[in-house]
Write an enzyme that holds these catalytic residues in place. Structure first.
Site, mmCIF file in Angstrom:
data_model
loop_
_atom_site.group_PDB
_atom_site.id
_atom_site.type_symbol
_atom_site.label_atom_id
_atom_site.label_comp_id
_atom_site.label_asym_id
_atom_site.label_seq_id
_atom_site.Cartn_x
_atom_site.Cartn_y
_atom_site.Cartn_z
ATOM 1 N N ASN A 60 0.925 -1.362 0.092
ATOM 2 C CA ASN A 60 -0.139 0.276 -0.022
ATOM 3 C C ASN A 60 0.924 1.274 -0.090
ATOM 4 O O ASN A 60 0.663 2.108 0.929
ATOM 5 C CB ASN A 60 -1.029 0.008 1.279
ATOM 6 C CG ASN A 60 -2.111 0.814 0.950
ATOM 7 O OD1 ASN A 60 -2.041 1.420 0.024
ATOM 8 N ND2 ASN A 60 -2.743 1.023 2.233
ATOM 9 N N GLU A 96 1.048 -3.027 -5.412
ATOM 10 C CA GLU A 96 0.757 -1.373 -5.053
ATOM 11 C C GLU A 96 1.954 -0.522 -4.536
ATOM 12 O O GLU A 96 1.814 -0.029 -3.361
ATOM 13 C CB GLU A 96 -0.379 -1.544 -3.910
ATOM 14 C CG GLU A 96 -1.241 -0.225 -4.112
ATOM 15 C CD GLU A 96 -2.589 -0.371 -3.380
ATOM 16 O OE1 GLU A 96 -3.378 0.591 -3.191
ATOM 17 O OE2 GLU A 96 -2.619 -1.373 -2.592
ATOM 18 N N ASP A 140 -1.910 -9.845 -4.570
ATOM 19 C CA ASP A 140 -3.183 -9.525 -4.079
ATOM 20 C C ASP A 140 -4.145 -9.918 -5.290
ATOM 21 O O ASP A 140 -4.205 -8.985 -6.335
ATOM 22 C CB ASP A 140 -3.108 -8.044 -3.750
ATOM 23 C CG ASP A 140 -4.277 -7.457 -3.314
ATOM 24 O OD1 ASP A 140 -5.249 -7.953 -3.303
ATOM 25 O OD2 ASP A 140 -4.483 -6.175 -2.979
ATOM 26 N N ASN A 192 -7.358 -9.416 -4.748
ATOM 27 C CA ASN A 192 -8.650 -8.866 -4.396
ATOM 28 C C ASN A 192 -9.780 -9.550 -4.852
ATOM 29 O O ASN A 192 -10.812 -9.095 -5.205
ATOM 30 C CB ASN A 192 -8.443 -7.495 -5.459
ATOM 31 C CG ASN A 192 -8.145 -6.138 -4.878
ATOM 32 O OD1 ASN A 192 -8.527 -6.031 -3.702
ATOM 33 N ND2 ASN A 192 -7.090 -5.535 -5.731
ATOM 34 N N HIS A 229 -2.592 -4.768 4.573
ATOM 35 C CA HIS A 229 -2.434 -6.299 3.968
ATOM 36 C C HIS A 229 -0.974 -6.557 5.142
ATOM 37 O O HIS A 229 -0.297 -5.930 5.348
ATOM 38 C CB HIS A 229 -1.895 -6.615 2.562
ATOM 39 C CG HIS A 229 -2.889 -6.039 1.662
ATOM 40 N ND1 HIS A 229 -3.852 -7.059 0.912
ATOM 41 C CD2 HIS A 229 -3.643 -5.000 1.245
ATOM 42 C CE1 HIS A 229 -4.543 -6.494 0.162
ATOM 43 N NE2 HIS A 229 -4.646 -5.208 0.296
#
Length: 258
Positions: A9, A35, A152, A154, A249
């Site tokens: 992130n 990310e 990830d 999602n 995360h």
């Protein structure tokens, strides 16, 4: 070989929260990052090419989004791979969705699957991405290769993979179309390695920053390390590193024989 995957992130934010100290001691041969929200030239030298606790330096590869401060993936490798690549499809490379390291017949993939967004605003884009990832994996396996698809996704696949499944049935990450693709992916000959080792509930990799969700363990399992079925016997462990903070995360880890 130990592979760790983590949606940080924002890698510049993660650096301020101890990312370089963590990577020095994590013991990984490969670190897959999602990310990143940055281009490599925006990063400090120690983030671009970190050093582990024994003084070995990681090679790195960054697949950054054209849009500043958005998306992006990266990979760090103690042993330099034969090649670093992207998916090679502009619609997804422009968002830095995939980084690939190849070691002989083994492809290790760091993937940041799109968020389908409220009301499914990007669901079509996400399903296109899912289709192309599966196409890539199938082609590589058909040529006698093996894949480790980390990242990830999602997607929370089953009710066991999120704390409040009923309340989230129409929310991004748990839409019927997303879960159906995950079914199809596994039925096509791939394995969710974590569930191969752990069938227990309450195992999550993402928690909202709101309402003390992480403290209460009200989370979602969105991060996976999947392999083709023929390679599953090479997987020694697949774990969630829930004690590692610094992002919404936590990292996941997989150990494989190569």
């Amino acid at each position: 070989m130990k592979i760790i995957s983590w949606n940080v992130n924002g890698i510049r934010a993660a650096e301020k929260k101890g990312f370089t100290e963590w990577i020095a001691t994590c013991g990984a041969d490969i670190v897959c990052i999602q990310e990143t929200k940055a281009h490599s030239e925006q990063l400090s030298d120690i983030v671009r090419t970190p050093v582990n606790a024994t003084g070995m330096r990681y090679s790195s590869f960054f697949a950054s989004a054209r849009r500043p401060g958005y998306s992006g993936t990266a990979m760090y490798a103690l042993k330099k791979p034969d090649s670093f690549d992207t998916l090679g499809i502009r619609a997804f490379d422009d968002e830095g969705r995939v980084s690939i390291a190849r070691y002989g017949k083994l492809a290790i993939i760091s993937a940041y699957f799109p968020n389908s967004q409220e009301g499914g605003a990007r669901l079509s884009y996400k399903l296109d991405f899912c289709r192309e990832i599966l196409t890539f994996c199938n082609a590589h396996v058909a040529q006698g290769g093996n894949i480790v698809l980390c990242g990830d996704y999602n997607i929370a696949h089953k009710p066991i993979d999120l704390a409040n499944p009923k309340a989230n049935e129409q929310n991004p990450g748990y839409l019927p179309e997303e879960r159906a693709w995950m079914d199809m992916f596994l039925e096509a000959g791939y394995c969710d390695t974590f569930r191969n080792f752990c069938k227990e509930p309450n195992q999550y990799t993402w928690w909202s920053y709101r309402f003390h969700a992480r403290e209460k363990n009200i989370g979602w399992r969105l991060d996976y390390a999947c392999v083709n079925a023929a390679f599953l016997s090479n997987v020694r462990s697949s774990t969630i590193l829930s004690s590692i903070t610094g992002s919404d995360h936590c990292p996941i880890a997989i150990e494989i024989d190569v």
